[in-house]
Write an enzyme that holds these catalytic residues in place. Structure first.
Site, PDB file in Angstrom:
ATOM      1  N   ARG B 120       5.150 -44.063 -15.074  1.00 43.46           N
ATOM      2  CA  ARG B 120       4.708 -45.138 -15.995  1.00 43.46           C
ATOM      3  C   ARG B 120       3.215 -45.535 -15.592  1.00 43.46           C
ATOM      4  O   ARG B 120       2.766 -46.500 -15.780  1.00 43.46           O
ATOM      5  CB  ARG B 120       5.559 -46.154 -16.167  1.00 43.46           C
ATOM      6  CG  ARG B 120       7.088 -45.900 -16.552  1.00 43.46           C
ATOM      7  CD  ARG B 120       7.821 -47.040 -17.053  1.00 43.46           C
ATOM      8  NE  ARG B 120       9.115 -46.549 -17.215  1.00 43.46           N
ATOM      9  CZ  ARG B 120      10.258 -47.007 -16.230  1.00 43.46           C
ATOM     10  NH1 ARG B 120      10.060 -47.456 -15.113  1.00 43.46           N
ATOM     11  NH2 ARG B 120      11.376 -46.828 -16.538  1.00 43.46           N
ATOM     12  N   LYS B 142      -8.893 -41.718 -24.130  1.00 49.41           N
ATOM     13  CA  LYS B 142      -7.958 -41.352 -25.140  1.00 49.41           C
ATOM     14  C   LYS B 142      -7.400 -40.043 -24.326  1.00 49.41           C
ATOM     15  O   LYS B 142      -8.072 -39.068 -23.849  1.00 49.41           O
ATOM     16  CB  LYS B 142      -8.445 -40.696 -26.341  1.00 49.41           C
ATOM     17  CG  LYS B 142      -8.783 -41.796 -27.472  1.00 49.41           C
ATOM     18  CD  LYS B 142      -9.035 -41.131 -28.934  1.00 49.41           C
ATOM     19  CE  LYS B 142      -9.156 -42.042 -30.012  1.00 49.41           C
ATOM     20  NZ  LYS B 142      -9.583 -41.267 -30.930  1.00 49.41           N
ATOM     21  N   GLU B 184     -20.725 -32.478 -30.546  1.00 55.68           N
ATOM     22  CA  GLU B 184     -20.162 -34.065 -30.319  1.00 55.68           C
ATOM     23  C   GLU B 184     -21.519 -34.717 -30.056  1.00 55.68           C
ATOM     24  O   GLU B 184     -21.533 -35.855 -30.528  1.00 55.68           O
ATOM     25  CB  GLU B 184     -19.421 -34.088 -29.437  1.00 55.68           C
ATOM     26  CG  GLU B 184     -17.866 -33.570 -29.558  1.00 55.68           C
ATOM     27  CD  GLU B 184     -16.868 -34.251 -30.493  1.00 55.68           C
ATOM     28  OE1 GLU B 184     -17.211 -35.435 -30.834  1.00 55.68           O
ATOM     29  OE2 GLU B 184     -15.760 -33.806 -30.768  1.00 55.68           O
ATOM     30  N   LYS B 226     -20.833 -43.833 -26.505  1.00 55.56           N
ATOM     31  CA  LYS B 226     -19.331 -43.859 -26.805  1.00 55.56           C
ATOM     32  C   LYS B 226     -18.854 -45.198 -25.774  1.00 55.56           C
ATOM     33  O   LYS B 226     -18.152 -45.704 -26.534  1.00 55.56           O
ATOM     34  CB  LYS B 226     -18.723 -42.637 -26.080  1.00 55.56           C
ATOM     35  CG  LYS B 226     -17.407 -42.744 -26.104  1.00 55.56           C
ATOM     36  CD  LYS B 226     -16.623 -41.150 -26.488  1.00 55.56           C
ATOM     37  CE  LYS B 226     -15.127 -41.631 -26.723  1.00 55.56           C
ATOM     38  NZ  LYS B 226     -14.351 -40.228 -26.728  1.00 55.56           N
ATOM     39  N   GLU B 236      -8.878 -48.192 -31.078  1.00 60.52           N
ATOM     40  CA  GLU B 236      -9.317 -47.536 -32.353  1.00 60.52           C
ATOM     41  C   GLU B 236      -8.565 -48.272 -33.546  1.00 60.52           C
ATOM     42  O   GLU B 236      -8.172 -47.797 -34.554  1.00 60.52           O
ATOM     43  CB  GLU B 236      -8.843 -46.356 -32.593  1.00 60.52           C
ATOM     44  CG  GLU B 236      -9.511 -45.400 -33.709  1.00 60.52           C
ATOM     45  CD  GLU B 236      -9.485 -43.985 -33.442  1.00 60.52           C
ATOM     46  OE1 GLU B 236      -9.653 -43.557 -32.549  1.00 60.52           O
ATOM     47  OE2 GLU B 236      -9.200 -43.283 -34.428  1.00 60.52           O
ATOM     48  N   ARG B 240     -14.407 -47.803 -33.641  1.00 56.75           N
ATOM     49  CA  ARG B 240     -14.056 -46.737 -33.042  1.00 56.75           C
ATOM     50  C   ARG B 240     -13.721 -45.300 -33.687  1.00 56.75           C
ATOM     51  O   ARG B 240     -13.895 -44.167 -33.399  1.00 56.75           O
ATOM     52  CB  ARG B 240     -12.959 -46.929 -31.879  1.00 56.75           C
ATOM     53  CG  ARG B 240     -12.607 -45.425 -31.027  1.00 56.75           C
ATOM     54  CD  ARG B 240     -12.060 -45.715 -29.705  1.00 56.75           C
ATOM     55  NE  ARG B 240     -12.083 -44.429 -28.954  1.00 56.75           N
ATOM     56  CZ  ARG B 240     -11.277 -44.317 -27.751  1.00 56.75           C
ATOM     57  NH1 ARG B 240     -11.008 -45.544 -27.254  1.00 56.75           N
ATOM     58  NH2 ARG B 240     -11.369 -43.310 -27.012  1.00 56.75           N
ATOM     59  N   ASN B 244     -14.699 -40.514 -35.221  1.00 58.63           N
ATOM     60  CA  ASN B 244     -13.846 -39.302 -35.895  1.00 58.63           C
ATOM     61  C   ASN B 244     -14.447 -38.456 -37.109  1.00 58.63           C
ATOM     62  O   ASN B 244     -13.973 -37.774 -37.656  1.00 58.63           O
ATOM     63  CB  ASN B 244     -12.288 -39.929 -36.276  1.00 58.63           C
ATOM     64  CG  ASN B 244     -11.688 -40.288 -35.404  1.00 58.63           C
ATOM     65  OD1 ASN B 244     -11.451 -39.457 -34.203  1.00 58.63           O
ATOM     66  ND2 ASN B 244     -10.803 -41.402 -35.588  1.00 58.63           N
ATOM     67  N   HIS B 247     -13.730 -34.982 -37.788  1.00 53.93           N
ATOM     68  CA  HIS B 247     -12.400 -34.481 -37.147  1.00 53.93           C
ATOM     69  C   HIS B 247     -11.294 -34.567 -38.110  1.00 53.93           C
ATOM     70  O   HIS B 247     -10.430 -33.449 -37.762  1.00 53.93           O
ATOM     71  CB  HIS B 247     -12.070 -35.472 -36.126  1.00 53.93           C
ATOM     72  CG  HIS B 247     -12.977 -35.329 -34.688  1.00 53.93           C
ATOM     73  ND1 HIS B 247     -14.371 -35.487 -34.972  1.00 53.93           N
ATOM     74  CD2 HIS B 247     -12.743 -35.377 -33.565  1.00 53.93           C
ATOM     75  CE1 HIS B 247     -14.863 -35.376 -33.761  1.00 53.93           C
ATOM     76  NE2 HIS B 247     -13.781 -35.159 -32.693  1.00 53.93           N
ATOM     77  N   HIS B 251      -9.821 -30.868 -37.276  1.00 58.88           N
ATOM     78  CA  HIS B 251      -8.464 -30.627 -37.102  1.00 58.88           C
ATOM     79  C   HIS B 251      -7.539 -29.766 -37.861  1.00 58.88           C
ATOM     80  O   HIS B 251      -6.679 -28.993 -37.260  1.00 58.88           O
ATOM     81  CB  HIS B 251      -7.854 -32.193 -36.769  1.00 58.88           C
ATOM     82  CG  HIS B 251      -8.030 -33.005 -35.781  1.00 58.88           C
ATOM     83  ND1 HIS B 251      -7.804 -34.135 -35.480  1.00 58.88           N
ATOM     84  CD2 HIS B 251      -8.931 -32.519 -34.697  1.00 58.88           C
ATOM     85  CE1 HIS B 251      -8.249 -34.758 -34.394  1.00 58.88           C
ATOM     86  NE2 HIS B 251      -8.989 -33.794 -34.045  1.00 58.88           N
ATOM     87  N   HIS B 264     -13.150 -26.524 -30.511  1.00 55.83           N
ATOM     88  CA  HIS B 264     -13.140 -27.805 -31.017  1.00 55.83           C
ATOM     89  C   HIS B 264     -14.429 -28.296 -31.538  1.00 55.83           C
ATOM     90  O   HIS B 264     -14.477 -28.590 -32.804  1.00 55.83           O
ATOM     91  CB  HIS B 264     -12.804 -29.035 -30.076  1.00 55.83           C
ATOM     92  CG  HIS B 264     -12.576 -30.360 -30.442  1.00 55.83           C
ATOM     93  ND1 HIS B 264     -11.768 -30.707 -31.584  1.00 55.83           N
ATOM     94  CD2 HIS B 264     -13.475 -31.539 -30.013  1.00 55.83           C
ATOM     95  CE1 HIS B 264     -12.106 -32.099 -31.751  1.00 55.83           C
ATOM     96  NE2 HIS B 264     -13.104 -32.488 -30.817  1.00 55.83           N
TER      97      HIS B 264
END
Lengths: 361, 361
Positions: B120, B142, B184, B226, B236, B240, B244, B247, B251, B264
């Protein structure tokens, strides 16, 4: 109806306890018409409660999908977790979905971890159906799956939106499962509340008979005690670790015997006896208190010794991998009186192993 | 040496950027003598940097174990994640261990999620070795793994202890990977910083040549941008999501082509062009700005159209499953000028699909 608040700032939530809650749409607030939910349950509980819960949600126009998992602790693993993600993705559930865990500790732990991880976190509601889940695993936000090499090794601290305890579920609970839940109930008395331990000594037969008044009080008191501990120490840096009484030995039993063969509460009952004997050996607990603990566990239908086939040596590798081991140092929660426990560090392997034999006397 | 602080209360941490940091034990503070760490890397990077990092840690008496994973986006899944847990458990790592991610985005995302979930939550340090990881994925907490039905669908927000960017890593980076990182970099200019976009138009050739002064400035500026966004909106809920840009389309390309076939950044470059064309269609972005974005991407060695074999229709099922879809409503980040972007909701499927064709003109 009993209500307890778990106080955790923005992540505070309520536990509601009553009979018939699964049939009341108010139990599922703040879900509202137009929302989407994924019900996660197992085959056994699906037969008993799935349609009831679905119907309650659909009556108020909540869209419900479902995933039905196999039943048993041996399925609390990453590959079954993946089935939940697959169901969510196949049904195009977005970040605004809510996972609803309908089941005992296994379903709650799996669903909670799925909720913590799906798209990095979605809402979830606990509908605990076993006594164990109602008094322990559904409260406090510990979620996890097992690894072949250790129990609950992979998980997250993640709080539900709410916990809804419908007492009618206990009517269908097998007696072994009921006793297993009583192990955690007794644990609260031992570590936190001497008065509650006395209450249990007086009312244990009523609990075995699922007397609704006694049971509602018992569950409320356990949730209050746990909520207090969790509010003080959410991520188990301090006092929360007292709740692990019996769990270091108990996890060793579960891992060695194969998950699901010994129920969690059964392993914890034997583990608490081993911890009591360790405390006795260290002159931290009286013989009388050891005997009261033993008697109450037996009256609750629980084992007070470990599996006959496990030698003291066989506990050790599991104990060394326990999450409570820090930098290789053995730590153990020990009861020091009825209603009080402490963390002991620097224990020798010999002490820890001797207690396994001691409690078989 | 450049230092940037990501401000997140108790979970604040520093990003350090310089050449030779992997050989400096100070880079690994607050780890200290007697601590245990697990280095996670892939086969390719193990050959290049593993011994260097191990040696630096062992010089100051930090005990280091290692797990070497296969190399590639297709391995960013739950079963490879489990390999990290197995290595941790086999080597009896406790809650006090530290995971060190030595690699690009795949290793960082996997290791970060492993650190978030192991017992955890344990500490972790990012050693990003690709430009993409240095400017983007290692910053902001992330973490995730992919599911067969969607990228980054399973993960956590989990912040590292620190991020250590050793610029010497870029010397061994394949040119395609360098370009992928520049996608990016260019994204930050488009959505947040017109001045930086102009700086990139002037210095893009120096970045392709890995000029150390230009590169250090570039990485620092991206991390600053960032870090500012992450500090304002860690999980997010708002600003934030501007990160994306590109993206949603990107994706879809990665998922449809099979993870790892399109890098990517390559997919994101094409995706940003599609977003630019969507904005153009909606009269939210000028033709000139679309053309400046296109030119800079081409100069950075990046694709500005999607894969030839993908029809506009083939994007849609992926887009509908995107995390940015809320309650079935299509949302897209669109550039509205160089240096500015906004979230648009309620877009039609036709608009979204037309842009795929538009940017192939």
């Amino acid at each position: 109806m009993e209500k307890i608040t778990v106080t955790l700032g923005k992540r505070s939530y309520q536990i509601t306890i009553a009979s018939g809650l699964f049939e009341d749409p108010l139990s599922f607030l703040p879900l509202k018409a137009g929302n989407t939910a994924m019900l996660v349950t197992n085959k056994t509980l699906a037969r008993l409660y799935l349609n009831k819960v679905r119907h309650t949600l659909e009556r108020v126009d909540i869209h419900v999908d479902q995933v039905i998992l196999p039943d048993g602790e041996q399925y609390k693993n990453l590959s079954v977790l993946e089935q939940i993600f697959t169901a969510l993705l196949e049904n195009s559930h977005g970040r605004d979905t809510t996972l609803i865990a309908l089941g005992g500790g296994v379903i709650g732990d799996l669903t909670g971890f799925a909720a913590a991880s799906y798209q990095r976190g979605v809402r979830f509601i606990q509908l605990p159906t076993t006594l164990l889940a109602q008094v322990d695993s559904s409260v406090g936000g510990k979620t996890a799956v097992n690894h072949q090499l250790g129990k609950n090794m992979i998980g997250a601290f993640y709080q539900p939106l709410s916990v809804v305890v419908d007492l009618t579920c206990l009517q269908t609970l097998p007696i072994r499962e009921l006793s297993s839940g009583l192990a955690e109930v007794i644990k609260y008395g031992i570590i936190l509340d001497a008065e509650f331990f006395v209450w249990l000594e007086t009312h244990i037969n009523e609990l075995i008979d699922i007397n609704p008044v006694a049971m509602a009080y018992c569950i409320r008191r356990c949730c209050e005690l746990k909520a207090g501990v969790v509010a003080a120490d959410e991520t188990e840096q301090g006092v929360r670790s007292l709740l692990n009484l019996g769990h270091t030995y108990g996890h060793a039993i579960e891992a060695e015997m194969g998950y699901g063969n010994w129920l969690h509460g059964e392993a914890i009952a034997a583990g608490m006896m081993m911890a009591a004997h360790t405390a006795l050996r260290l002159n931290q607990l009286s013989k009388l208190d050891v005997s009261r603990i033993r008697t109450l566990l037996i009256r609750a239908g629980l084992p007070v010794t470990g599996p006959k086939i496990m030698t003291p040596d066989s506990y050790l590798p599991h104990i060394m991998r326990d999450k409570k081991v820090l930098a290789g140092e053995l730590r153990l929660v020990l009861p020091t009186a009825i209603g009080h426990a402490e963390i002991y560090t620097g224990l020798t392997k010999e002490t820890i192993m001797s207690a396994v034999l001691d409690c078989q006397d």
